[in-house]
Design an enzyme around this catalytic site. Sequence first.
Site, PDB file in Angstrom:
ATOM      1  N   GLY A 181      22.025  40.506  53.718  1.00 56.29           N
ATOM      2  CA  GLY A 181      22.852  40.844  54.878  1.00 56.29           C
ATOM      3  C   GLY A 181      23.982  39.865  55.149  1.00 56.29           C
TER       4      GLY A 181
ATOM      5  N   MET B  23      20.559  49.716  48.862  1.00 55.52           N
ATOM      6  CA  MET B  23      20.258  50.012  47.458  1.00 55.52           C
ATOM      7  C   MET B  23      19.706  51.426  47.264  1.00 55.52           C
ATOM      8  SD  MET B  23      21.363  47.304  46.261  1.00 55.52           S
ATOM      9  CE  MET B  23      20.895  47.312  44.544  1.00 55.52           C
TER      10      MET B  23
ATOM     11  N   LEU C  82      23.061  57.926  48.877  1.00 56.33           N
ATOM     12  CA  LEU C  82      22.950  58.926  49.935  1.00 56.33           C
ATOM     13  C   LEU C  82      23.192  60.307  49.337  1.00 56.33           C
ATOM     14  CD1 LEU C  82      24.855  56.988  52.720  1.00 56.33           C
ATOM     15  CD2 LEU C  82      22.393  57.447  52.626  1.00 56.33           C
TER      16      LEU C  82
ATOM     17  N   ASN D  36      31.567  51.742  51.655  1.00 59.62           N
ATOM     18  CA  ASN D  36      30.672  50.881  50.863  1.00 59.62           C
ATOM     19  C   ASN D  36      31.488  49.744  50.277  1.00 59.62           C
ATOM     20  OD1 ASN D  36      28.283  50.086  49.425  1.00 59.62           O
ATOM     21  ND2 ASN D  36      29.146  51.011  47.573  1.00 59.62           N
TER      22      ASN D  36
ATOM     23  N   HIS E 279      31.579  47.017  47.015  1.00 58.08           N
ATOM     24  CA  HIS E 279      31.015  46.891  45.668  1.00 58.08           C
ATOM     25  C   HIS E 279      31.624  45.663  44.982  1.00 58.08           C
ATOM     26  CE1 HIS E 279      29.092  48.295  42.021  1.00 58.08           C
ATOM     27  NE2 HIS E 279      30.209  47.993  41.379  1.00 58.08           N
TER      28      HIS E 279
HETATM   29  C1  GRF Z   1      27.166  42.688  47.989  1.00 56.37           C
HETATM   30  O1  GRF Z   1      27.553  41.930  46.884  1.00 56.37           O
HETATM   31  C2  GRF Z   1      27.767  44.059  47.945  1.00 56.37           C
HETATM   32  O2  GRF Z   1      28.977  44.096  47.270  1.00 56.37           O
HETATM   33  C3  GRF Z   1      26.747  44.870  47.196  1.00 56.37           C
HETATM   34  O3  GRF Z   1      25.514  44.337  47.595  1.00 56.37           O
HETATM   35  C4  GRF Z   1      25.662  42.973  47.971  1.00 56.37           C
HETATM   36  C5  GRF Z   1      25.044  42.806  49.319  1.00 56.37           C
HETATM   37  O4  GRF Z   1      24.950  41.470  49.689  1.00 56.37           O
HETATM   38  N1  GRF Z   1      26.900  46.272  47.466  1.00 56.37           N
HETATM   39  P1  GRF Z   1      24.534  41.071  51.170  1.00 56.37           P
HETATM   40  O5  GRF Z   1      23.179  41.706  51.452  1.00 56.37           O
HETATM   41  O6  GRF Z   1      25.590  41.581  52.093  1.00 56.37           O
HETATM   42  O7  GRF Z   1      24.443  39.584  51.156  1.00 56.37           O
END
Ligand code: GRF
Length: 213
Positions: free
Chosen positions: A22, A100, A103, A117, A119
């Site tokens: 998070g 993870m 949807l 989202n 990425h």
């Molecule tokens: C991030 O690197 C994001 O790009 C990917 O998942 C990771 C989440 O990290 N989708 P966090 O839980 O916000 O630290």
Amino acid sequence: MTRLTPHQPARPAIAVFCSGHGTNLQAILDATRAGRLRACVALVLSDRPDAGALRRARRAGVEAHYVDPRASPTRAAFERVLIRRCEARQVRLVCLAGFMRMLSPVFVRRYRHRIVNIHPALLPAFPGAHAIRDALQWGVKVTGVTVHLVDEAMDHGPIILQEALAIRPGETATSLLARLHTMEHRLYPQAIHLMLAGRVKVEGRTVRIADRR
Ligand code: GRF
């Protein structure tokens, strides 16, 4: 009940869905607190009971729930639980931050063009859960961060913001992750701000940002 003056309109409610640490949620919370993002994180949902994101949310006084996917008989039923939670909080925008789980059309149709989202790669390169490892293994010289709208396919929707990062000699997954995270934590609140300000116009795959300075 708090009285709102005409100069203090209610901040638009957003939900953040997370499965992990998070740190992006934290960046969003910090940006709202600092006034860089005019939004209210009204809800944090996680599909994992031990997600650090739930602890961060609760520490910030934000409503946070673990929603057990196994408690619903189908994916659609699970997503209807998520939808009911979002509807109860009148959520305007759903932000996936390390959620993870893909949807399905059930959720995507309900919040079409209102799900974003982040990425850790320059999509469409290196979609999926191991983008950082995959980019390093491929030997790319440049990678980066993408914030995009969510559609029915994985890491696929129209791109809102993208920023590139040069891979350094001797770069490791750990050093790259740290540098990408720094970029993410700056970019995600910016993209959310643009969405909530109505400055993101989507035409097919093309996204125009109005008045980007
Ligand atoms: C991030 O690197 C994001 O790009 C990917 O998942 C990771 C989440 O990290 N989708 P966090 O839980 O916000 O630290």
